[in-house]
Design a protein around this motif. Structure first.
Motif, short mmCIF file in Angstrom:
data_model
loop_
_atom_site.label_atom_id
_atom_site.label_comp_id
_atom_site.label_asym_id
_atom_site.label_seq_id
_atom_site.Cartn_x
_atom_site.Cartn_y
_atom_site.Cartn_z
N HIS A 70 43.04 45.36 51.91
CA HIS A 70 43.14 44.77 50.57
C HIS A 70 42.76 43.28 50.58
N HIS A 71 43.18 42.56 51.60
CA HIS A 71 42.98 41.11 51.66
C HIS A 71 41.53 40.71 51.91
N LYS A 72 40.66 41.67 52.19
CA LYS A 72 39.26 41.36 52.51
C LYS A 72 38.37 41.23 51.28
N ASP A 73 38.88 41.60 50.12
CA ASP A 73 38.10 41.49 48.89
C ASP A 73 38.11 40.06 48.36
N VAL A 74 37.11 39.72 47.56
CA VAL A 74 37.04 38.37 46.99
C VAL A 74 37.81 38.26 45.68
N THR A 75 38.25 39.40 45.14
CA THR A 75 39.16 39.43 43.99
C THR A 75 40.30 40.40 44.33
N PRO A 76 41.38 40.39 43.57
CA PRO A 76 42.50 41.29 43.89
C PRO A 76 42.20 42.77 43.69
N PHE A 77 41.09 43.10 42.98
CA PHE A 77 40.87 44.48 42.56
C PHE A 77 39.50 45.04 42.99
N GLY A 78 39.01 44.56 44.13
CA GLY A 78 37.72 45.01 44.63
C GLY A 78 37.79 46.39 45.27
N PRO A 88 30.71 39.44 29.16
CA PRO A 88 30.59 38.28 28.26
C PRO A 88 31.90 37.50 28.12
N ILE A 89 32.90 37.90 28.89
CA ILE A 89 34.22 37.26 28.84
C ILE A 89 34.52 36.66 30.21
N SER A 90 35.10 35.46 30.25
CA SER A 90 35.53 34.86 31.52
C SER A 90 36.89 35.45 31.89
N ILE A 91 36.87 36.48 32.70
CA ILE A 91 38.11 37.18 33.06
C ILE A 91 38.93 36.35 34.05
N TYR A 92 38.25 35.60 34.92
CA TYR A 92 38.93 34.71 35.87
C TYR A 92 38.55 33.26 35.58
N ASN A 93 39.46 32.34 35.93
CA ASN A 93 39.11 30.93 35.93
C ASN A 93 38.15 30.64 37.08
N LYS A 94 37.42 29.54 37.00
CA LYS A 94 36.45 29.21 38.04
C LYS A 94 37.11 28.81 39.36
N LYS A 95 38.27 28.17 39.28
CA LYS A 95 38.93 27.69 40.50
C LYS A 95 39.37 28.87 41.37
N VAL A 128 43.89 34.08 52.52
CA VAL A 128 43.26 34.98 51.56
C VAL A 128 42.82 34.16 50.35
N GLU A 129 41.52 34.24 50.06
CA GLU A 129 40.99 33.52 48.90
C GLU A 129 41.07 34.42 47.68
N THR A 130 41.55 33.88 46.58
CA THR A 130 41.70 34.68 45.37
C THR A 130 41.50 33.82 44.13
N PRO A 131 40.94 34.39 43.07
CA PRO A 131 40.86 33.66 41.80
C PRO A 131 42.13 33.87 40.99
N CYS A 132 42.20 33.19 39.87
CA CYS A 132 43.32 33.32 38.95
C CYS A 132 42.81 33.87 37.62
N HIS A 133 43.50 34.85 37.07
CA HIS A 133 43.09 35.40 35.78
C HIS A 133 43.11 34.32 34.70
N ASN A 134 42.12 34.39 33.85
CA ASN A 134 42.00 33.46 32.72
C ASN A 134 43.07 33.81 31.68
N ALA A 183 45.46 48.78 37.27
CA ALA A 183 44.23 49.29 37.87
C ALA A 183 43.02 49.13 36.96
N VAL A 184 43.23 48.84 35.68
CA VAL A 184 42.08 48.63 34.79
C VAL A 184 41.23 47.46 35.27
N HIS A 185 41.86 46.51 35.99
CA HIS A 185 41.10 45.37 36.51
C HIS A 185 40.06 45.81 37.55
N ALA A 186 40.32 46.95 38.21
CA ALA A 186 39.36 47.45 39.19
C ALA A 186 38.08 47.94 38.52
N LEU A 187 38.14 48.13 37.21
CA LEU A 187 36.94 48.50 36.44
C LEU A 187 36.23 47.27 35.89
#
Length: 316
Positions: free
Chosen positions: A163-171, A211-218, A234-240, A198-202
């Motif tokens: 799980h920790h190898k993905d660049v987002t939490p839902f890869g 067309p929506i910024s689902i995550y913040n850039k940081k 583990v590198e992870t983004p934050c939901h917008n 699990a909808v985030h995995a889609l």
């Protein structure tokens, strides 16, 4: 002023001390409602066993979301509910997963607190049933600072190890993606499908075209300790949070029930719902191609449509 603007004012414009007072009042009201619910509504062991026996989860992997206090006072508590689920499922052939987020509140606030996630000891803020299952022999927890998952059963390691190898939490390495790919079911015990994580995995495979910024850039580089106490980051983004305020799965509930993708069973003052993860994925991706998302209407470009079609094939 509409509800969206009210939420915007609350989350961004009010001073912190006022937001804190509002939150304290909200928490107090919620706890009082729960106490009253448990006084007036009691659910027997037989009722719990009867409801779980009706769930269509006999021959598949299951991801569990829970909120016992939304139902009432449940006889036998978390141990009885877990045992009924284990009786219903064959864990020698299938796997039970539970969400194991470590915090309640805003994703951003948690990440900004510079936490250390120790997979062996990190708390689980997702309910008593989830905590109990995580404590059992054979249960394995995935390493992710914000969206950890616990799995027990045949494919527990397969679901959790990378799980920790993905660049987002839902890869693709996440349990959330794998439960869809493996044709599993999502069970909402006392909680609405608004918690369908699990909808985030889609969404994550489509980020470049959405067309929506689902995550913040940081991005955050979070210190973690693995199952042997070994340090890793583990590198992870934050939901917008702006997108989060618009997100609603409830808008699809009536239709997915009519299509047989979701079933709903009353229990106490709540419900137990079951969603076929793969069927929902194909349904939702088809809706997305038409411009209907959990965030409302969106503009669909040819690139987005192609990305959706590729994801549909990949999940097949």
């Amino acid at each position: 002023m509409n509800m969206y603007l009210l939420k915007l004012v609350y989350r961004y414009l009010l001073p912190d001390f006022i937001k804190s007072k509002i939150q304290s009042k909200h928490d107090e009201k919620f706890l009082n409602e729960c106490k009253e619910r448990m006084k007036r509504t009691r659910v027997s062991k037989n009722e719990i066993a009867s409801i779980i026996s009706k769930l269509d989860i006999d021959d598949c992997d299951v991801m569990l979301h829970t909120s016992m206090i939304s139902i009432g006072k449940l006889e036998g508590g978390r141990k009885w509910i877990a045992e009924c689920l284990f009786d219903k499922m064959d864990l020698e052939q299938n796997t039970l997963l539970t969400v194991a987020l470590t915090y309640i509140g805003k994703n951003k606030d948690f990440l900004e607190s510079n936490p250390t996630f120790d997979v062996r000891t990190a708390p689980i803020a997702m309910g008593a049933i989830n905590e109990y299952i995580a404590s059992l022999d054979g249960a394995i927890r995935s390493i992710h600072p914000t969206h950890s998952v616990v799995a027990i059963g045949k494919k527990a390691k397969e679901y959790t190890m990378n799980h920790h190898k993905d660049v987002t939490p839902f890869g693709e390495n996440s349990p959330y993606y794998k439960i869809i790919k493996n044709r599993g079911k999502i069970v909402f015990f006392g909680i609405s499908i608004g918690s369908f994580t699990a909808v985030h995995a889609l969404e994550d495979p489509l980020l470049d075209e959405m067309p929506i910024s689902i995550y913040n850039k940081k991005r955050y580089n979070i210190r973690c300790l693995d199952w042997d106490g070994k340090e890793l980051y583990v590198e992870t983004p934050c939901h917008n949070p702006i997108a989060g305020m618009k997100r609603s799965l409830i808008r699809f509930e009536e239709e997915i029930m009519s299509l047989g993708i979701m079933s709903k069973h009353p229990i106490g003052e709540g419900f137990v719902s079951v969603v076929d993860a793969y069927s929902f994925a194909q349904y939702y991706l088809s809706k997305l191609k038409q411009g209907y998302s959990v965030y409302g209407k969106i503009k669909v470009t040819e690139k987005l449509k192609k990305a959706i079609e590729e994801l549909q094939l990949h999940l097949s």
